[in-house]
Motif scaffolding. Structure first.
Motif, PDB file in Angstrom:
ATOM      1  N   THR A 268       0.862  -1.191   0.000  1.00 47.99           N
ATOM      2  CA  THR A 268       0.000   0.000   0.000  1.00 47.99           C
ATOM      3  C   THR A 268       0.894   1.235   0.000  1.00 47.99           C
ATOM      4  OG1 THR A 268      -1.712  -1.164   1.256  1.00 47.99           O
ATOM      5  CG2 THR A 268      -1.803   1.228   1.239  1.00 47.99           C
ATOM      6  N   PRO A 269       0.918   2.007  -1.083  1.00 50.20           N
ATOM      7  CA  PRO A 269       1.776   3.204  -1.122  1.00 50.20           C
ATOM      8  C   PRO A 269       1.372   4.206  -0.044  1.00 50.20           C
ATOM      9  CG  PRO A 269       1.000   2.611  -3.319  1.00 50.20           C
ATOM     10  CD  PRO A 269       0.214   1.796  -2.360  1.00 50.20           C
ATOM     11  N   THR A 270       2.320   4.570   0.780  1.00 47.21           N
ATOM     12  CA  THR A 270       2.075   5.500   1.884  1.00 47.21           C
ATOM     13  C   THR A 270       3.288   6.405   2.042  1.00 47.21           C
ATOM     14  OG1 THR A 270       0.779   3.809   3.023  1.00 47.21           O
ATOM     15  CG2 THR A 270       1.448   5.709   4.315  1.00 47.21           C
ATOM     16  N   PRO A 271       3.111   7.711   2.068  1.00 54.90           N
ATOM     17  CA  PRO A 271       4.257   8.619   2.259  1.00 54.90           C
ATOM     18  C   PRO A 271       4.703   8.639   3.720  1.00 54.90           C
ATOM     19  CG  PRO A 271       2.230   9.877   2.054  1.00 54.90           C
ATOM     20  CD  PRO A 271       1.855   8.446   1.820  1.00 54.90           C
ATOM     21  N   THR A 272       5.394   7.616   4.127  1.00 54.09           N
ATOM     22  CA  THR A 272       5.846   7.500   5.512  1.00 54.09           C
ATOM     23  C   THR A 272       7.328   7.162   5.540  1.00 54.09           C
ATOM     24  OG1 THR A 272       5.507   6.321   7.594  1.00 54.09           O
ATOM     25  CG2 THR A 272       5.187   5.070   5.560  1.00 54.09           C
ATOM     26  N   LYS A 273       7.971   7.531   6.621  1.00 54.95           N
ATOM     27  CA  LYS A 273       9.389   7.237   6.795  1.00 54.95           C
ATOM     28  C   LYS A 273       9.625   5.889   7.451  1.00 54.95           C
ATOM     29  CE  LYS A 273      10.787  12.091   7.180  1.00 54.95           C
ATOM     30  NZ  LYS A 273      11.479  13.102   8.029  1.00 54.95           N
ATOM     31  N   HIS A 274       8.614   5.352   8.124  1.00 50.62           N
ATOM     32  CA  HIS A 274       8.762   4.091   8.846  1.00 50.62           C
ATOM     33  C   HIS A 274       7.793   3.064   8.272  1.00 50.62           C
ATOM     34  CE1 HIS A 274      11.220   6.233  11.771  1.00 50.62           C
ATOM     35  NE2 HIS A 274      10.253   7.148  11.871  1.00 50.62           N
ATOM     36  N   PRO A 275       8.294   2.052   7.570  1.00 54.48           N
ATOM     37  CA  PRO A 275       7.405   1.045   6.971  1.00 54.48           C
ATOM     38  C   PRO A 275       6.774   0.151   8.032  1.00 54.48           C
ATOM     39  CG  PRO A 275       9.683   0.398   6.698  1.00 54.48           C
ATOM     40  CD  PRO A 275       9.708   1.774   7.310  1.00 54.48           C
ATOM     41  N   THR A 276       5.599  -0.346   7.727  1.00 52.23           N
ATOM     42  CA  THR A 276       4.906  -1.309   8.591  1.00 52.23           C
ATOM     43  C   THR A 276       4.557  -2.543   7.767  1.00 52.23           C
ATOM     44  OG1 THR A 276       2.750  -0.297   8.112  1.00 52.23           O
ATOM     45  CG2 THR A 276       3.947   0.474  10.074  1.00 52.23           C
ATOM     46  N   LEU A 277       4.519  -3.682   8.446  1.00 48.52           N
ATOM     47  CA  LEU A 277       4.290  -4.957   7.769  1.00 48.52           C
ATOM     48  C   LEU A 277       3.346  -5.792   8.606  1.00 48.52           C
ATOM     49  CD1 LEU A 277       5.207  -6.587   5.269  1.00 48.52           C
ATOM     50  CD2 LEU A 277       7.002  -7.583   6.688  1.00 48.52           C
ATOM     51  N   HIS A 278       2.260  -6.282   7.987  1.00 46.20           N
ATOM     52  CA  HIS A 278       1.255  -7.089   8.678  1.00 46.20           C
ATOM     53  C   HIS A 278       1.129  -8.440   7.985  1.00 46.20           C
ATOM     54  CE1 HIS A 278       0.200  -2.950   9.824  1.00 46.20           C
ATOM     55  NE2 HIS A 278      -0.315  -3.472  10.932  1.00 46.20           N
ATOM     56  N   LEU A 279       1.188  -9.498   8.771  1.00 45.91           N
ATOM     57  CA  LEU A 279       1.014 -10.866   8.278  1.00 45.91           C
ATOM     58  C   LEU A 279      -0.367 -11.346   8.699  1.00 45.91           C
ATOM     59  CD1 LEU A 279       2.222 -13.405   6.916  1.00 45.91           C
ATOM     60  CD2 LEU A 279       3.111 -14.066   9.165  1.00 45.91           C
ATOM     61  N   GLN A 280      -1.243 -11.566   7.718  1.00 47.00           N
ATOM     62  CA  GLN A 280      -2.622 -11.961   7.999  1.00 47.00           C
ATOM     63  C   GLN A 280      -2.749 -13.474   7.928  1.00 47.00           C
ATOM     64  OE1 GLN A 280      -5.331  -9.864   8.802  1.00 47.00           O
ATOM     65  NE2 GLN A 280      -6.218 -11.851   9.318  1.00 47.00           N
ATOM     66  N   LEU A 281      -3.002 -14.103   9.090  1.00 45.43           N
ATOM     67  CA  LEU A 281      -3.221 -15.541   9.171  1.00 45.43           C
ATOM     68  C   LEU A 281      -4.711 -15.820   9.274  1.00 45.43           C
ATOM     69  CD1 LEU A 281      -0.349 -16.376  11.686  1.00 45.43           C
ATOM     70  CD2 LEU A 281      -0.276 -16.496   9.192  1.00 45.43           C
ATOM     71  N   TRP A 282      -5.069 -17.079   9.411  1.00 45.09           N
ATOM     72  CA  TRP A 282      -6.489 -17.444   9.417  1.00 45.09           C
ATOM     73  C   TRP A 282      -7.185 -17.027  10.707  1.00 45.09           C
ATOM     74  CZ3 TRP A 282      -8.767 -21.060  12.795  1.00 45.09           C
ATOM     75  CH2 TRP A 282      -7.880 -21.702  13.648  1.00 45.09           C
ATOM     76  N   ASN A 283      -6.415 -16.863  11.799  1.00 47.61           N
ATOM     77  CA  ASN A 283      -7.044 -16.537  13.073  1.00 47.61           C
ATOM     78  C   ASN A 283      -6.420 -15.343  13.784  1.00 47.61           C
ATOM     79  OD1 ASN A 283      -4.621 -17.780  13.603  1.00 47.61           O
ATOM     80  ND2 ASN A 283      -5.379 -18.994  15.331  1.00 47.61           N
ATOM     81  N   GLU A 284      -5.413 -14.700  13.195  1.00 46.49           N
ATOM     82  CA  GLU A 284      -4.767 -13.569  13.847  1.00 46.49           C
ATOM     83  C   GLU A 284      -3.978 -12.767  12.826  1.00 46.49           C
ATOM     84  OE1 GLU A 284      -1.787 -14.656  16.684  1.00 46.49           O
ATOM     85  OE2 GLU A 284      -1.101 -16.366  15.513  1.00 46.49           O
ATOM     86  N   THR A 285      -3.577 -11.567  13.260  1.00 52.43           N
ATOM     87  CA  THR A 285      -2.755 -10.684  12.444  1.00 52.43           C
ATOM     88  C   THR A 285      -1.496 -10.344  13.225  1.00 52.43           C
ATOM     89  OG1 THR A 285      -4.705  -9.739  11.362  1.00 52.43           O
ATOM     90  CG2 THR A 285      -2.657  -8.501  11.196  1.00 52.43           C
ATOM     91  N   VAL A 287       2.310  -8.318  13.451  1.00 53.88           N
ATOM     92  CA  VAL A 287       2.975  -7.098  12.999  1.00 53.88           C
ATOM     93  C   VAL A 287       4.482  -7.302  13.099  1.00 53.88           C
ATOM     94  CG1 VAL A 287       3.233  -4.608  13.314  1.00 53.88           C
ATOM     95  CG2 VAL A 287       1.030  -5.712  13.802  1.00 53.88           C
ATOM     96  N   TYR A 288       5.183  -6.949  12.043  1.00 52.19           N
ATOM     97  CA  TYR A 288       6.637  -7.101  12.029  1.00 52.19           C
ATOM     98  C   TYR A 288       7.272  -6.099  12.998  1.00 52.19           C
ATOM     99  CZ  TYR A 288      11.426  -7.317  10.244  1.00 52.19           C
ATOM    100  OH  TYR A 288      12.781  -7.460  10.121  1.00 52.19           O
ATOM    101  N   PRO A 289       8.103  -6.568  13.934  1.00 55.60           N
ATOM    102  CA  PRO A 289       8.702  -5.653  14.935  1.00 55.60           C
ATOM    103  C   PRO A 289       9.868  -4.865  14.350  1.00 55.60           C
ATOM    104  CG  PRO A 289       9.424  -7.911  15.333  1.00 55.60           C
ATOM    105  CD  PRO A 289       8.471  -7.985  14.176  1.00 55.60           C
ATOM    106  N   THR A 290       9.571  -3.753  13.724  1.00 59.58           N
ATOM    107  CA  THR A 290      10.623  -2.946  13.099  1.00 59.58           C
ATOM    108  C   THR A 290      11.567  -2.335  14.124  1.00 59.58           C
ATOM    109  OG1 THR A 290       9.065  -1.088  13.085  1.00 59.58           O
ATOM    110  CG2 THR A 290       9.236  -2.405  11.075  1.00 59.58           C
ATOM    111  N   HIS A 291      11.107  -2.188  15.386  1.00 59.88           N
ATOM    112  CA  HIS A 291      11.977  -1.609  16.417  1.00 59.88           C
ATOM    113  C   HIS A 291      12.944  -2.651  16.977  1.00 59.88           C
ATOM    114  CE1 HIS A 291       8.464  -3.380  18.399  1.00 59.88           C
ATOM    115  NE2 HIS A 291       9.224  -3.557  19.474  1.00 59.88           N
ATOM    116  N   GLU A 292      12.709  -3.933  16.709  1.00 59.26           N
ATOM    117  CA  GLU A 292      13.595  -4.994  17.193  1.00 59.26           C
ATOM    118  C   GLU A 292      14.427  -5.627  16.085  1.00 59.26           C
ATOM    119  OE1 GLU A 292      11.245  -7.868  19.177  1.00 59.26           O
ATOM    120  OE2 GLU A 292      10.523  -6.481  20.737  1.00 59.26           O
ATOM    121  N   LYS A 293      13.868  -5.710  14.880  1.00 64.75           N
ATOM    122  CA  LYS A 293      14.546  -6.346  13.765  1.00 64.75           C
ATOM    123  C   LYS A 293      14.827  -5.329  12.676  1.00 64.75           C
ATOM    124  CE  LYS A 293      12.467 -10.930  14.411  1.00 64.75           C
ATOM    125  NZ  LYS A 293      13.752 -11.650  14.573  1.00 64.75           N
ATOM    126  N   PRO A 294      15.943  -5.477  11.980  1.00 59.71           N
ATOM    127  CA  PRO A 294      16.240  -4.536  10.886  1.00 59.71           C
ATOM    128  C   PRO A 294      15.327  -4.785   9.691  1.00 59.71           C
ATOM    129  CG  PRO A 294      17.898  -6.262  10.984  1.00 59.71           C
ATOM    130  CD  PRO A 294      17.025  -6.460  12.191  1.00 59.71           C
TER     131      PRO A 294
END
Length: 636
Positions: A268-285, A287-294
């Protein structure tokens, strides 16, 4: 007796006589001690006298033998040095093309791998087959590779390199390859992406389409074209964006690690400096921990594979010894669905049906998120069926093959798109319009474009005669998109027609509710699916003949602890498969005794019935005299 022994005795006699002649008594005791030593020496000498005559001939013989052996070795070394020639190494056979003349595949049959890769890098995407001419899999995969090249020739460059020719560049660099062929897709930049799927044209086409578009752009709408799991990244997609480059590389590398492509990458194109990543599973969503992982491709893929868990998945054994099937069964009873998986269709209806059943089976506490995902899955399945029926009704029955599209230059298309020609004014004077436009540019101090105009006059006029003939107009692009969809649909139907539940095995009536049955028993099921077109031999080992069924589909429950299996008899649909699961949970099923032997016996019986009208069969035994006359008979 030796000379040393005689001399020692003479010395002793002289010493004794000297001792007797002297009056000094002190010297005699000394002599007595020496006489004792002399007696010991005498005993030793006596033993030497007894042993030496026996050893001496042996030592002499050994010495002579050693001399003779040394002389023989010297002679042989000299003869070898005189007659030695350079080792004769036979020349390798001349390399010959693996692909026929006029093929769409560029064959580097002499093994020039560096030239092949350099040639391929000149294209946007190149697909290279590294082969060994003697390998059976390479020989059978040659036709599949050419079929994929025929379909994707407008988008991908196809090449092949002989990596088995002795002393060739490819043979030297890749000498430790133990399985052929090796297929690698090379984008115009970055590392190559190895293809690890089946050696078949439809699967290669699916892979190349994924390489061409590894990421799907997502606007305000919800994700649609996904099968199991999807990933949504919100990041800056502006040119030169490092965040987008990392996500794009992760999507390409994922194609190499998962041949089933179970995860779809959305952005999703977004003018942001910090990317976000969501993994959608069958029963939960998640979020990629950008503050812990590069934010790096390897880290993203590791996080995805570590956190991915599915209740329904495709399984594709490699064809050699592996634990792929065992690891997915997880020491639990497993419901194994055999159904055709067409890689060129957007979805597989029977697999979607299995997803419906499995999510209902695992929904123990009426989880809101699971229920919403279940309803969305049912809606998506209905849309897919409607989309398939629409394509079947609108697409032509005969495939036209690759389209010969004429793409004019970028300069010419600029004039075409701003042209004032319309459908009504088909005889407009396009040159006059271009000339007036160029005069306006020249009056403003721009460069002289007259040579370029005269160069592209024919193309510009041809494109302007009708507005819809412009290959880059919106109407033409939409027409091309629909044409490409029809071409893919017709190619997929040639492989195997889509199997839809409501067309094959629809059973009206009340459907059993198995919601939450997973939590009500200790015999919980694992849900797996296998492609019946590629893995039919697995079903045959369980006593199921898939080719005798119109939909080539079957459902089997395998109980690993009891070493038993149960086959669903009758039609395969949502109603019967729910009854099948419920009866297994309540222990109401009868163990199946079918095996490959029962299939063989049934085939023999059918052969006997077919030959029941034949009274007798004569089999003549041939020998050296009757062989040639027998094979020379006409009409035989």
């Amino acid at each position: 007796m030796s000379l040393s022994t005689e001399s020692s005795r003479e010395a002793d006699e002289l010493s004794e006589s000297s001792c007797d002649s002297q009056d000094d008594a002190d010297t005699c005791p000394v002599h007595s001690n020496r006489s004792i030593d002399g007696e010991d020496n005498t005993a030793t000498d006596y033993l030497q006298e007894e042993i030496e005559p026996e050893i001496r001939p042996i030592l002499i013989r050994m010495l002579n033998l050693s001399l003779e052996f040394a002389i023989f070795c010297v002679i042989m070394i000299n003869l070898t040095a005189l007659t030695k020639d350079a080792p004769k190494i036979s020349k390798p056979p001349a390399a010959y093309p693996f692909f026929p003349k006029g093929s769409l595949v560029t064959d580097w049959y002499r093994g020039h791998v560096s030239q092949a890769i350099e040639y391929s890098r000149a294209n946007d995407i190149a697909f290279i087959m590294f082969y060994a001419p003697w390998d059976a899999e390479c020989q059978s995969g040659k036709k599949e590779f050419e079929a994929a090249a025929k379909y994707m020739q407008d988008y991908v460059s196809f090449s092949a390199v002989n990596c088995w020719h002795p002393q060739s560049e490819c043979k030297v660099q890749y000498s430790k390859v133990y399985r052929w062929p090796v297929l690698i897709a090379y984008p115009s930049h970055g590392r190559g992406v190895q293809y690890n799927g089946p050696i078949s044209a439809p699967h290669m086409i699916q892979f190349l389409k994924k390489v061409c578009s590894p990421i799907v752009r997502l606007g305000n709408e919800n994700p649609k074209d996904f099968e199991d799991i999807y990933l949504i990244a919100s990041l800056n997609t502006a040119p030169g964006s490092l965040d987008f480059a990392v996500f794009y590389t992760a999507a390409l590398n994922y194609l190499e690690k998962d041949p089933e492509y179970r995860i779809t990458f959305f952005v999703t194109p977004t003018p942001t400096k910090h990317p976000t990543l969501h993994l959608q599973l069958w029963n939960e969503t998640l979020v990629y921990p950008t503050h812990e992982k590069p934010w790096a491709p390897d880290e993203i893929l590791q996080w995805i594979f570590k956190n991915t868990h599915q209740i329904t998945t495709w399984v594709s054994p490699s064809g050699s010894k592996s634990l792929a099937l065992y690891n997915n069964m997880n020491n639990h009873p497993t419901l194994l669905l055999f159904t055709p998986k067409n890689p060129l269709h957007h979805s597989t209806d029977y697999y979607n049906m299995l997803q419906d059943v499995s999510q209902e089976y695992h929904n123990c506490n009426d989880n809101v998120m699971v229920s919403m995902h279940y309803l969305a899955l049912k809606l998506k399945r209905s849309v897919n069926v409607l989309h398939h029926k629409t394509l079947r009704a609108t697409c032509k029955a005969k495939s036209k093959g690759p389209t010969n599209r004429r793409i004019i230059s970028t300069l010419a298309s600029a004039w075409t798109n701003i042209s004032t020609c319309s459908k009504e004014d088909k005889n407009c004077n396009f040159l006059d319009k271009i000339s007036s436009f160029c005069l306006n540019l020249q009056s403003k101090g721009t460069i002289d474009l007259a040579p370029l105009i005269s160069l592209h006059t024919d193309e510009l006029c041809e494109s302007c005669k009708a507005g819809t003939d412009d290959p880059r107009s919106a109407e033409a692009l939409l027409k091309l998109y629909n044409k490409e969809k029809c071409r893919q649909f017709l190619t997929a139907e040639k492989l195997h027609p889509a199997v839809l539940e409501n067309e094959y095995n629809y059973s009206p009536g009340k459907v059993r509710n198995i919601s939450g049955l997973f939590c009500q028993t200790n015999r919980s099921l694992t849900f797996l699916a296998m492609d019946s077109l590629l893995n039919y031999h697995f079903a045959r080992r369980l006593g199921v003949d898939l080719f005798s069924r119109s939909d080539k589909s079957a459902a089997v429950i395998i109980g690993d602890k009891m070493e038993s299996h149960y086959i669903l008899s009758g039609p395969l649909n949502g109603k019967t498969i729910r009854d099948f699961i419920f009866n297994f949970t309540k222990n109401l099923l009868s163990r199946s005794l079918d095996s490959p032997a029962t299939l063989l016996n049934s085939n023999l019986e059918s052969i006997k019935k077919a030959d029941s009208n034949v009274k007798s069969i004569e089999i003549k035994e041939l020998d050296t005299k009757s062989f040639l006359p027998a094979i020379s008979l006409e009409n035989k």
